[in-house]
Every structure is written in structure tokens, then in C-alpha cells.
Design an enzyme around this catalytic site. Structure first.
Site, PDB file in Angstrom:
ATOM      1  N   ARG A   1      12.783   9.525 -18.229  1.00  0.00           N
ATOM      2  CA  ARG A   1      13.526   8.412 -16.926  1.00  0.00           C
ATOM      3  C   ARG A   1      12.741   8.615 -15.829  1.00  0.00           C
ATOM      4  O   ARG A   1      13.198   8.520 -14.675  1.00  0.00           O
ATOM      5  CB  ARG A   1      15.011   8.582 -16.837  1.00  0.00           C
TER       6      ARG A   1
ATOM      7  N   LYS B   1       2.707  -0.217  -8.318  1.00  0.00           N
ATOM      8  CA  LYS B   1       2.961  -1.139  -9.321  1.00  0.00           C
ATOM      9  C   LYS B   1       2.389  -0.489 -10.695  1.00  0.00           C
ATOM     10  O   LYS B   1       1.131  -0.051 -10.637  1.00  0.00           O
ATOM     11  CB  LYS B   1       2.413  -2.475  -8.970  1.00  0.00           C
TER      12      LYS B   1
ATOM     13  N   GLU C   1     -11.001  -7.486  -4.097  1.00  0.00           N
ATOM     14  CA  GLU C   1      -9.777  -6.972  -3.641  1.00  0.00           C
ATOM     15  C   GLU C   1      -9.756  -6.396  -2.124  1.00  0.00           C
ATOM     16  O   GLU C   1      -8.825  -6.481  -1.439  1.00  0.00           O
ATOM     17  CB  GLU C   1      -9.137  -5.885  -4.620  1.00  0.00           C
TER      18      GLU C   1
ATOM     19  N   LYS D   1      -2.766  -2.363   2.661  1.00  0.00           N
ATOM     20  CA  LYS D   1      -1.759  -2.296   1.602  1.00  0.00           C
ATOM     21  C   LYS D   1      -0.650  -1.453   1.895  1.00  0.00           C
ATOM     22  O   LYS D   1       0.437  -1.677   1.490  1.00  0.00           O
ATOM     23  CB  LYS D   1      -2.429  -1.912   0.238  1.00  0.00           C
TER      24      LYS D   1
ATOM     25  N   GLU E   1       8.619  -6.034  -3.639  1.00  0.00           N
ATOM     26  CA  GLU E   1       8.106  -7.305  -3.690  1.00  0.00           C
ATOM     27  C   GLU E   1       9.373  -8.511  -3.684  1.00  0.00           C
ATOM     28  O   GLU E   1       9.299  -9.347  -4.463  1.00  0.00           O
ATOM     29  CB  GLU E   1       7.006  -7.629  -5.087  1.00  0.00           C
TER      30      GLU E   1
ATOM     31  N   ARG F   1       5.562  -8.611   0.190  1.00  0.00           N
ATOM     32  CA  ARG F   1       4.547  -7.944  -0.550  1.00  0.00           C
ATOM     33  C   ARG F   1       3.980  -9.103  -1.594  1.00  0.00           C
ATOM     34  O   ARG F   1       2.818  -8.872  -1.894  1.00  0.00           O
ATOM     35  CB  ARG F   1       5.294  -6.886  -1.395  1.00  0.00           C
TER      36      ARG F   1
ATOM     37  N   ASN G   1      -0.759 -10.963  -3.660  1.00  0.00           N
ATOM     38  CA  ASN G   1      -1.180 -11.820  -4.745  1.00  0.00           C
ATOM     39  C   ASN G   1      -2.017 -13.007  -4.350  1.00  0.00           C
ATOM     40  O   ASN G   1      -2.128 -13.809  -5.290  1.00  0.00           O
ATOM     41  CB  ASN G   1       0.175 -12.208  -5.553  1.00  0.00           C
TER      42      ASN G   1
ATOM     43  N   HIS H   1      -4.097 -14.192  -7.019  1.00  0.00           N
ATOM     44  CA  HIS H   1      -3.954 -13.583  -8.190  1.00  0.00           C
ATOM     45  C   HIS H   1      -3.115 -14.550  -9.452  1.00  0.00           C
ATOM     46  O   HIS H   1      -3.210 -14.307 -10.398  1.00  0.00           O
ATOM     47  CB  HIS H   1      -3.149 -12.301  -8.218  1.00  0.00           C
TER      48      HIS H   1
ATOM     49  N   HIS I   1      -5.185 -14.454 -12.642  1.00  0.00           N
ATOM     50  CA  HIS I   1      -4.281 -13.872 -13.930  1.00  0.00           C
ATOM     51  C   HIS I   1      -4.447 -14.846 -14.909  1.00  0.00           C
ATOM     52  O   HIS I   1      -4.518 -14.992 -15.844  1.00  0.00           O
ATOM     53  CB  HIS I   1      -3.214 -13.499 -13.447  1.00  0.00           C
TER      54      HIS I   1
ATOM     55  N   HIS J   1     -11.122  -8.595 -13.735  1.00  0.00           N
ATOM     56  CA  HIS J   1      -9.998  -8.841 -12.882  1.00  0.00           C
ATOM     57  C   HIS J   1     -10.390  -9.187 -11.662  1.00  0.00           C
ATOM     58  O   HIS J   1      -9.946 -10.233 -11.121  1.00  0.00           O
ATOM     59  CB  HIS J   1      -9.300  -7.691 -12.985  1.00  0.00           C
TER      60      HIS J   1
END
Length: 384
Positions: A137, A159, A201, A242, A252, A256, A260, A263, A267, A282
Site C-alpha cells: 500500500r 503520475k 515536452e 511543472k 489534476e 494541472r 496535457n 497529449h 496519445h 511519445h
């Protein structure tokens, strides 16, 4: 596509070590930036996490280059550890490899207070971070990013996750690292294509809300690609940008999402080519996606067309693809791309959300975008 080929090292004896703090209260952590940090990793880690044992997660390519150096640094600091070496490539972000990493950590009898150390690019960082989030956990987590993309983006912000056959990064968790060690000297082994992919990026931060940073990148593209002080400073500014966004909206729920930019389209492109790195990596998907976001914004009347052209010209000068037709092999279809867009993490109750822009450095979240407008736009872009 044009590729910058010259890479220059930042001399370790003269280069400053830069520090950026991700301010999350009791869970705040440092991003250290500079050459030679991999050899200081043991000392930096033990100063923050005394008494830990660790698992290093890396891939075969990075492992051949840097695993021994990191292991030596950990042993010198008295950190017992195991090594978990995975195949290289985007397809490693899978349930199968996640299960392998989790089992190896448990087999080593590592405890909740121990650490998982990610040595690699975004794939390894995402996978290792997710494993550290779910084993017992939640274990401690350290990032040692070895690509530009990972140093300026994926290693920062917590993330973590893996891909599903239905889309990219659809399974994961927010789990912040305890430390990020961005050794800029490791970037000198990257291919021009890998470096350019990370540069996309970096450009993103200027396009979101730092137009002066975009101006700087335009003025000194050669300096960033060539190494030295310009590269280190650009990495620092990117991490600072960032860190500020993450501190304001860690999970997010609002601002935030601006990270993206490009993206949603990117994606979808990656999914449409089956995450085949020979066709598209990517950062290249993000580059095309950022150009598409600016062109779509221009079509909707938000953004001057000249800004979209300026973004495309700069990314092309960096050796990045800027249109869908630049992706090699079989042509893509609107239907394929819309399937990927429909699986985007920002979709709410079936409504499409895009990051659009009112101009360079003026990105915003656009909710409930008309799918028919997106389809018509993509059809035109596929014909370019």
C-alpha cells in the site's frame, strides 16, 4: 526530418548543481539537476531516507550503461539493494511486467519504508512508480531519470501507471517520489531522435503559460541541443514550471490538466500505431499533438493562425514531426484517432475535453468539445 546531431557535455567541474523544490507540504521533495548525480545517488538518498533497502528497476538498454554505476553509489552509502531489469520499450508498461516487478520486490522482502528506485526513461519511471504505489500500500520512491523527456516531465509530479490495450496510462495512481536526481551528463548518450522527443515536452511549458521561455528556446535551440549551460538552465525552468503546476493541483482536478497540451491528440496517435516506437515515440506524438492543438484552436477562432505556424516551424527545426502524415507506414484514419480520443483520461460523462490555446503561452481547458468538429478537423489534417 531534420535532426540536430551535435551533443556537448556540461563539464562536471564547472557546472552548477540546480535544485527545484516540489512544494507539497510534508511530502515536498527536491529535484536535483546537474552532471554526476548518478555517482552521488547513494549519498543523496541516504541523507533523506536513512536506513532503507531498495530495489532498482531499469531496462536492458539503460542497465548496460548505468546500472553498475548506480549500484556502486548505493553500496558506498550502505544501501542494500536488488536489481530488476526489464525489456526496453513502451510495451513494457504492461500488467505482465508490473506483476513481475511486484513479485521481485516482495521476493526481496522489502518493507513499506524501503524504496523503489527507477533508473530509466518515462516507461521505467511510470512502471516502477506504480509498483511502489501498490506494494504494501505504498513504498518510498526515487526517480533517476535518464532521458530528457523523463527529466523535464514524467519523473516530476507523481503520475505513475501502465498502459491498457484500450489506451495509454489508463491504469495507475498518483504517488510522489521522495527525490528526483536528474543527471544531465546521462543525456549525452541519447540519440538525436530521443533528445528531440524530450525537447517537445520542454517546449510544452513555454506554450502553456511561459511565452518568454518559448522565446528563449527559439533563440537558443542550438545551445539546448549542444549541451552546456543552456541545456541545464532549460531543464531547470521546465522542472520549475511543472513543480508549480503540481503544487497547485496535485491530482489534476483543475489547472494541472494544462500539462496535457498536445497529449489528447498525441496519445491517440500512439494508440493508433500500436505504441510502435519505430513509427512514433511519445515526444513525437506530443509534438504533432501540440501543433494540432494550435491549428484546431485557430480553426475555432481562439488562436491566430500565425502562432500555429510558429509552433510548427520551431518543432520542425528541432527535428520533430509536425503533421500526421509524417508518421511512417500505413495511413491512419479518423475512426482510429477518435477511438483513442474517446479513451482520454480527461473525458467526463462522454464529453471531450481538450487543452486549447488563445496564443503562445495562453493555453486553457476546453470542456465539452464537439466531436463532429474534431472529426472534421482530423479529416482535413489527414489530407495535409
Amino acid at each position: 526530418m531534420k535532426r540536430e546531431a551535435a551533443f556537448g557535455a556540461e563539464p562536471q567541474g564547472t557546472a552548477p548543481r540546480r535544485r527545484v523544490v516540489v512544494d507539497l507540504g510534508a511530502r515536498s521533495y527536491d529535484i536535483l539537476i546537474g552532471p554526476g548525480l548518478i555517482d552521488a545517488a547513494g549519498a543523496e538518498i541516504v541523507a533523506r531516507l536513512p536506513g532503507i533497502r531498495a530495489a532498482i528497476v531499469t531496462d536492458e538498454t539503460v542497465g548496460r550503461l548505468y546500472l553498475t554505476r548506480l549500484s556502486v553509489a548505493l553500496r558506498a552509502a550502505g544501501i542494500e539493494h536488488v536489481e530488476i531489469v526489464l525489456p526496453a520499450g513502451e510495451k513494457t508498461k504492461s500488467f505482465e511486467q508490473l506483476a513481475h516487478v511486484v513479485d521481485a520486490i516482495l521476493a526481496a522482502r522489502l518493507e513499506r519504508g524501503d524504496a523503489v528506485i527507477a533508473l530509466g526513461g518515462g516507461v521505467i519511471g511510470d512502471l516502477a512508480g506504480f509498483a511502489s504505489a501498490i506494494v504494501r500500500r505504498g513504498m518510498r520512491f526515487v526517480q533517476v531519470p535518464t532521458t530528457l523527456l523523463a527529466q523535464v516531465d514524467s519523473s516530476v509530479g507523481g503520475k505513475t501507471g501502465i498502459n491498457s490495450p484500450r489506451g495509454k496510462n489508463l491504469v495507475g495512481a498518483f504517488h510522489q517520489p521522495s527525490l528526483v536526481l536528474a543527471d544531465t551528463a546521462l543525456l549525452d548518450t541519447l540519440s538525436p531522435r530521443e533528445f528531440a522527443a524530450g525537447y517537445a515536452e520542454m517546449v510544452k511549458y513555454g506554450l502553456i503559460d511561459r511565452p518568454a521561455f518559448f522565446d528563449m528556446l527559439e533563440a537558443d535551440l542550438g545551445g539546448v541541443f549542444g549541451g552546456g549551460a543552456a541545456r541545464g538552465e532549460a531543464i531547470r525552468v521546465s522542472c520549475e514550471a511543472k513543480a508549480a503546476v503540481v503544487a497547485a493541483d496535485e491530482e489534476e482536478h483543475g489547472s494541472r490538466a494544462l500539462l496535457n497540451l498536445g497529449h489528447t491528440f498525441g496519445h491517440a496517435l500512439e494508440a493508433a500505431v500500436g505504441y510502435d516506437a519505430a513509427r512514433l515515440v511519445h515526444g513525437e506524438g506530443v509534438a504533432i499533438g501540440m501543433v494540432l492543438a494550435h491549428r484546431f484552436s485557430a480553426e475555432l477562432g481562439f488562436c491566430p493562425p500565425e502562432d500555429a505556424d510558429r509552433v510548427a516551424a520551431h518543432l520542425a527545426a528541432a527535428g520533430l514531426p509536425v503533421r500526421i502524415g509524417a508518421i511512417p507506414d500505413a495511413p491512419l484514419t479518423v475512426e482510429e484517432l477518435m477511438r483513442g480520443i474517446a479513451q482520454d483520461k480527461k473525458v467526463e460523462k462522454g464529453r471531450l475535453t481538450f487543452i486549447l490555446t488563445r496564443g503562445i503561452g495562453r493555453a486553457f481547458v476546453a470542456n465539452d468539445v464537439d466531436p463532429a468538429a474534431v472529426e472534421a478537423f482530423l479529416a482535413r489534417e489527414l489530407d495535409r
